[in-house]
Enzyme design. Structure first.
Site, PDB file in Angstrom:
ATOM      1  N   GLY A 178      -1.404   0.504  12.904  1.00 34.84           N
ATOM      2  CA  GLY A 178      -2.228  -0.692  12.802  1.00 34.84           C
ATOM      3  C   GLY A 178      -1.879  -1.762  13.822  1.00 34.84           C
ATOM      4  O   GLY A 178      -2.758  -2.290  14.510  1.00 34.84           O
ATOM      5  N   GLY A 201       0.830  -1.202   0.000  1.00 34.97           N
ATOM      6  CA  GLY A 201       0.000   0.000   0.000  1.00 34.97           C
ATOM      7  C   GLY A 201       0.861   1.246   0.000  1.00 34.97           C
ATOM      8  O   GLY A 201       0.787   2.060  -0.896  1.00 34.97           O
ATOM      9  N   LYS A 229       5.167   0.558  19.650  1.00 37.69           N
ATOM     10  CA  LYS A 229       5.139   1.788  18.867  1.00 37.69           C
ATOM     11  C   LYS A 229       5.256   1.415  17.392  1.00 37.69           C
ATOM     12  O   LYS A 229       5.491   0.260  17.040  1.00 37.69           O
ATOM     13  CB  LYS A 229       6.282   2.710  19.288  1.00 37.69           C
ATOM     14  CG  LYS A 229       6.200   3.117  20.759  1.00 37.69           C
ATOM     15  CD  LYS A 229       7.184   4.223  21.122  1.00 37.69           C
ATOM     16  CE  LYS A 229       8.617   3.754  21.203  1.00 37.69           C
ATOM     17  NZ  LYS A 229       9.539   4.763  21.765  1.00 37.69           N
ATOM     18  N   GLY A 230       5.081   2.396  16.506  1.00 41.70           N
ATOM     19  CA  GLY A 230       5.044   2.134  15.070  1.00 41.70           C
ATOM     20  C   GLY A 230       6.378   1.679  14.514  1.00 41.70           C
ATOM     21  O   GLY A 230       7.437   2.129  14.944  1.00 41.70           O
ATOM     22  N   GLU A 290       6.977   2.678   9.180  1.00 39.48           N
ATOM     23  CA  GLU A 290       7.478   3.874   8.503  1.00 39.48           C
ATOM     24  C   GLU A 290       8.811   4.353   9.075  1.00 39.48           C
ATOM     25  O   GLU A 290       9.427   5.264   8.541  1.00 39.48           O
ATOM     26  CB  GLU A 290       6.441   4.993   8.620  1.00 39.48           C
ATOM     27  CG  GLU A 290       5.158   4.635   7.902  1.00 39.48           C
ATOM     28  CD  GLU A 290       4.005   5.584   8.229  1.00 39.48           C
ATOM     29  OE1 GLU A 290       3.382   6.079   7.293  1.00 39.48           O
ATOM     30  OE2 GLU A 290       3.736   5.817   9.406  1.00 39.48           O
ATOM     31  N   ILE A 323      -1.033  -5.736   4.830  1.00 37.73           N
ATOM     32  CA  ILE A 323      -0.534  -5.251   3.538  1.00 37.73           C
ATOM     33  C   ILE A 323       0.928  -5.662   3.349  1.00 37.73           C
ATOM     34  O   ILE A 323       1.659  -5.040   2.590  1.00 37.73           O
ATOM     35  CB  ILE A 323      -0.709  -3.722   3.421  1.00 37.73           C
ATOM     36  CG1 ILE A 323       0.060  -2.974   4.512  1.00 37.73           C
ATOM     37  CG2 ILE A 323      -2.187  -3.356   3.494  1.00 37.73           C
ATOM     38  CD1 ILE A 323       0.063  -1.451   4.325  1.00 37.73           C
ATOM     39  N   LEU A 364       6.621  -7.096  18.348  1.00 34.34           N
ATOM     40  CA  LEU A 364       5.545  -8.092  18.328  1.00 34.34           C
ATOM     41  C   LEU A 364       5.965  -9.367  17.605  1.00 34.34           C
ATOM     42  O   LEU A 364       5.539 -10.466  17.961  1.00 34.34           O
ATOM     43  CB  LEU A 364       4.300  -7.489  17.677  1.00 34.34           C
ATOM     44  CG  LEU A 364       3.766  -6.249  18.422  1.00 34.34           C
ATOM     45  CD1 LEU A 364       2.803  -5.466  17.550  1.00 34.34           C
ATOM     46  CD2 LEU A 364       3.091  -6.669  19.726  1.00 34.34           C
TER      47      LEU A 364
END
Lengths: 187, 734
Positions: free
Chosen positions: B514, B244, B691-692, B695, B471, B620
């Site tokens: 996400g 994506g 955390k993310g 990106e 994705i 994770l």
């Protein structure tokens, strides 16, 4: 028209402009081969025709009625994975998975090319190419992966093809990462 | 429903007590066998019977007005079922949750704006017929050259408000050490390998779309709004999405057009955007012009910092590339000015592409830091150390977790960063000039409202359900690991169902939120199940011990299947942002280290090795998290060296809208990449403490490459990408 795909016979009457890729995907229900660009630029559609890797979007179905076509469905199935498919799973040689069938078909064809002694742009000696990471990367550069799983793709192919690793091996990397996790976990 | 909005920090006891030990492990993706065998089905696949094919006709010019559309030749082609134009629901561009595009307009916003749909029995016929549609236009005054347009210094679009603290101009005038540089980055295409595609069919007044989309819950609502029908009449399916990168966050015009076409012809219809059309119908990242100013004392301590940019958008677009987003909390300095100005152009929409803001903003700020370090004669890592803020320098908020200094230290050690960096252009191996560079990496962290349903089935296995997408990010696997950890199950006993908008609403995939959001919802649902299991065990939840499908408490051990007793235990979990999210400043952090070799004869750059250390909260799944980071690093390499969308300023066309000319990284461009994590669970971020990741890897990666090129050659290029032609003139004599 009559086709032989993955050892099975198929009859179809596609529009004469239909590529091998669209024949498989839109007429025969073989959607494992992917369309990324339809221009021969990305390699997602790679299949084997008479054992050689081909961008199936760039060749017309009508030209291949007497040929042996192998798609990803013929390489291996869930529960019966080809060694390369298994290695791609273990080494995480993909992310979104869209380029993956093409990568794997390409790798199957590429390993055969190496076995036959075909040289590449990365070969120091054109008559006796070594098989190393540079060769794998060069020979796989017709298959784009926008997720950029390239290092893991190289790891997977190296393992199956028996090439010499560059720098750390995958196992060494795993060990380093595990040590990293143990040493730095702040609970 | 077990709900925990982040009003207070959260650390679920069930995760800490777990005996399963499966969360965080680098397990293989559970959907892996489906992907490597081609069984995984994407939007254009698993086609219903009676499918018809559609192709979209775009405007032949980039500005002005549409006078008429002649479809006769197309309609006359054998095999054409319908040519549709003038439907009031036809969108001129992308729709999203914030804004709808113009509909059925005669105003031309950009070249290739969708104006008609051809539906045919076969793809080849549809494509052929689309080329026969004649669009008559009236010329307008075009604005194709972004550099020739007036700059709006107070744009009313964008989500990032300008920051103006202290008096930067005065600080710049009064300080001994100052830097004032301008950097530019070009148009970037998201370029997911799977085409933007939709298969649409109607059953009565109910619409189903299989669509290539990152956020299908949002897509369902947006499609309904665009078609003026109730959202509960729309079902969006996306079991697999072939990448994506921001391009599939909104609803592309092709999804709405497929639905309209399916209604008109009374058959299922599918559309996949051809690669060259993708550049026009999918948003790109704007080019940027970035002025970076830094004022520092003689020790390199920053007193003032400015990051002011100009970006482009068309007349229908609401998005403004938030260039300084990652710069805001990066370094200290009281005087701060961060703003982004706008030029309006007649080009396809710009929008969010992987790490909006940081992906390109770090080219400016992290190259400027490298330049400042050299100016001061300080090691670039030491310069960053001296400017590590204790609290968020804009908002004053405490950081939730921030291990940036550890990223520098460990990265330098693992990379072998020398005590003294060799002078630029001083290391040579034959015809190769060798250099090293580094850059900081930062990506803001968000928690978004998310729900999940967990069913503990009669056979003791678990099923996780939500409308998340995978994705390529690893969602299937990490949700299985999360449920397995909480319920004491191996991942082989957990089934994960995603990609169906009929399932509980999640955050979708975007903004790196996400994983943390969805896994937290799963944890909360599992907490409810543990409560029920505790009741049945006649024990307190904290006394339960769960492992490999068995529950033990008080000396008694029972299999989950026996405890469930035939009727599945079903629970819902929900998380979302709250007061704690607002109280703290949250981001993922990291540092990149690169060695490049630049050919002294040709100017070709080869990245020899690259290493990064990252602080992402709880990891994770070590394998998929590593892959996401390395993917971002590879994007950084390609942004630094080759990715550049070029506009033909005479026509508003892209010169290079395909993979033949727009050069994403290929295998041979990317060396083995090394990733390490510093894992500190962030209890302020979300219940799962992650955390993310997705990106973060791109943030700063390209700047590290550019800094290494400077160190190798002594040539500082500020106009990205750093192509051969920009280096050659400055290279030392061969």
């Amino acid at each position: 028209m009559h086709f032989t795909i993955n050892g099975q016979s198929y009859d179809a009457e596609p529009d004469i402009r239909t590529s091998v890729l669209d024949l498989c995907r839109e007429h025969l229900g073989l959607t494992g081969s992917k369309k990324g660009c339809d221009h021969g630029q990305c390699g997602a559609c790679t299949v084997l025709i008479n054992g050689r890797r081909v961008n199936s979007c760039l060749t017309l179905a009508v030209m291949h009625q007497d040929d042996e076509i192998t798609t990803i469905e013929g390489i291996g199935q869930p529960g019966n994975l080809h060694a390369l498919q298994d290695a791609f799973v273990r080494h995480d040689g993909y992310q979104c998975g869209y380029c993956t069938p093409g990568q794997i078909c390409s790798a199957v064809g590429m390993l055969d090319e190496v076995k036959k002694g075909w040289a590449s742009h990365a070969s120091g000696d054109l008559t006796d190419p070594k098989f190393d990471d540079a060769e794998i990367s060069e020979r796989m550069s017709g298959n784009l992966c926008r997720c950029a799983a390239y290092p893991n793709i190289v790891d997977a192919i190296r393992e199956v093809g028996g090439a010499e690793p560059a720098g750390r091996t995958a196992d060494e990397k795993d060990a380093a990462m595990e040590a990293n996790a143990r040493g730095e976990l702040v609970a | 429903m077990n709900e925990h909005v982040m009003d207070v920090a959260c650390r679920p006891a069930g995760l800490d007590r777990s005996k399963q030990g499966v969360l965080g492990l680098g397990l293989d993706r559970i959907e892996g066998p489906a992907k490597v065998t081609g069984v995984a089905d994407y939007a254009y696949e698993a086609t219903p019977d009676g499918i018809a094919y559609a192709a979209i006709v775009g405007t032949p010019v980039g500005s002005g007005r549409i006078l008429g559309i002649d479809v006769r030749a197309a309609e006359a082609l054998p095999g054409v079922i319908a040519v549709i134009q003038g439907d009031p629901r036809m969108p001129a561009g992308e729709s999203n949750s914030r804004a709808l595009p113009k509909f059925d307009t005669d105003v031309i916003l950009h070249l290739g704006q969708p104006v008609a749909i051809v539906v045919a029995e076969d793809q080849a016929i549809a494509r052929d017929a689309a080329a026969l549609v004649v669009v008559r236009t009236e010329a307008g005054e075009d604005r194709f050259d972004v550099e020739a347009q007036p700059v709006d210094t107070k744009p009313e679009i964008g989500f990032l408000p300008p920051v103006d603290k202290g008096d930067l101009d005065a600080v710049m005038a009064d300080t001994a050490v100052t830097l004032d540089r301008t950097y530019t980055t070009p148009v970037h295409f998201p370029a997911a390998l799977e085409p933007h595609a939709t298969t649409a069919w109607w059953e009565g007044d109910r619409l189903t779309v299989r669509t290539s989309n990152q956020v299908i819950g949002g897509a369902r609502k947006t499609i309904a709004k665009a078609l003026k029908i109730d959202a509960d009449k729309v079902r969006a399916l996306a079991p697999y999405v072939g990448g994506g990168f921001g391009g599939k966050t909104g609803v592309g015009a092709e999804a709405i057009l497929a639905a309209i076409a399916a209604e008109v012809v009374g058959r299922p219809v599918k559309i996949a955007l051809p690669r060259r059309q993708t550049a026009y119908m999918v948003h790109h990242r704007s080019h940027t012009i970035q002025r970076v100013r830094i004022a520092a004392d003689e020790h390199g301590v920053i007193l003032g910092m400015g990051h002011e940019s100009v970006v482009a958008q068309n007349d229908d677009g609401e998005f403004l590339e938030p260039v300084p987003f990652g710069t805001l909390p990066l370094y200290r300095g009281d005087a701060r000015r961060f703003k982004t100005d706008l030029v309006r152009v007649d080009l396809p929409a710009s929008g969010a592409v992987r790490a909006p803001g940081e992906a390109v903003g770090t080219f400016g700020v992290e190259c400027a830091m490298d330049e400042l370090a050299e100016q001061l004669g300080i090691d670039p890592i030491e310069l960053r150390r001296r400017n590590e803020p204790e609290t968020d320098p804009v908002s004053g908020k405490p950081f939730s977790t921030r291990r940036m200094l550890d990223c520098y230290t460990q990265g330098a050690e693992r990379f072998g960063w020398p005590a003294s960096v060799p002078a630029p252009g001083s290391v040579r191996e034959g015809e190769w000039l060798v250099g090293i560079g580094m850059a900081a990496s930062l990506r803001g962290n968000f928690t978004v409202e998310a729900q999940a349903r967990v069913r503990l089935e009669a056979d003791g296995r678990a099923t996780v359900e939500c409308d998340m997408t995978d994705i390529g990010t690893g969602t299937y696997t990490i949700l299985a690991q999360t449920a397995g950890e909480m319920l004491g199950l191996p991942v082989s006993d957990v089934t994960v169902r995603l990609g169906d908008s009929d399932l509980p609403a999640s955050a979708g995939s975007g903004g790196s939120f996400g994983a943390g959001s969805a896994c937290s919802a799963v944890v909360l649902a599992c907490e409810d199940i543990l409560g029920e299991l505790a009741l049945r065990m006649n024990a307190a939840p904290e006394d339960l011990s769960l492992h490999d499908g068995c529950v033990s408490a008080g000396g008694r051990s029972v299999t989950l299947a026996d405890l469930v007793r035939g009727e599945p235990i079903v629970a819902m979990g929900k998380t979302g942002p709250g007061a704690e999210s607002k109280r703290t400043s949250q981001a993922s952090h990291g540092a990149h280290f690169v060695e490049v070799a630049v050919n002294a004869v040709t100017g070709e750059t080869r990245v020899r090795r690259m290493l990064g250390v990252f602080d992402v909260g709880r990891v994770l799944n070590r394998k998929t998290a590593t892959s996401q980071i390395t993917g971002g690093m590879a994007w950084g390499i390609a942004y630094a060296l080759s990715e550049e969308g070029i506009v033909d300023t005479r026509t508003g066309a892209f010169v290079n809208p395909d993979f033949g000319e727009y050069h994403v990284a290929v295998n041979a461009d990317i060396p083995q990449l090394e990733v390490h994590f510093i894992e500190e669970i962030d209890t302020s971020a979300n219940p799962v403490g992650a955390k993310g990741v997705g990106e973060l890897g791109i943030s700063g990666a390209g700047a590290a490459v550019a800094n290494a090129i400077y160190n190798a050659t002594g040539v500082r290029v500020r106009d990205f990408p750093v192509t051969l032609d920009k280096l050659l003139a400055g290279l030392p004599a061969v």
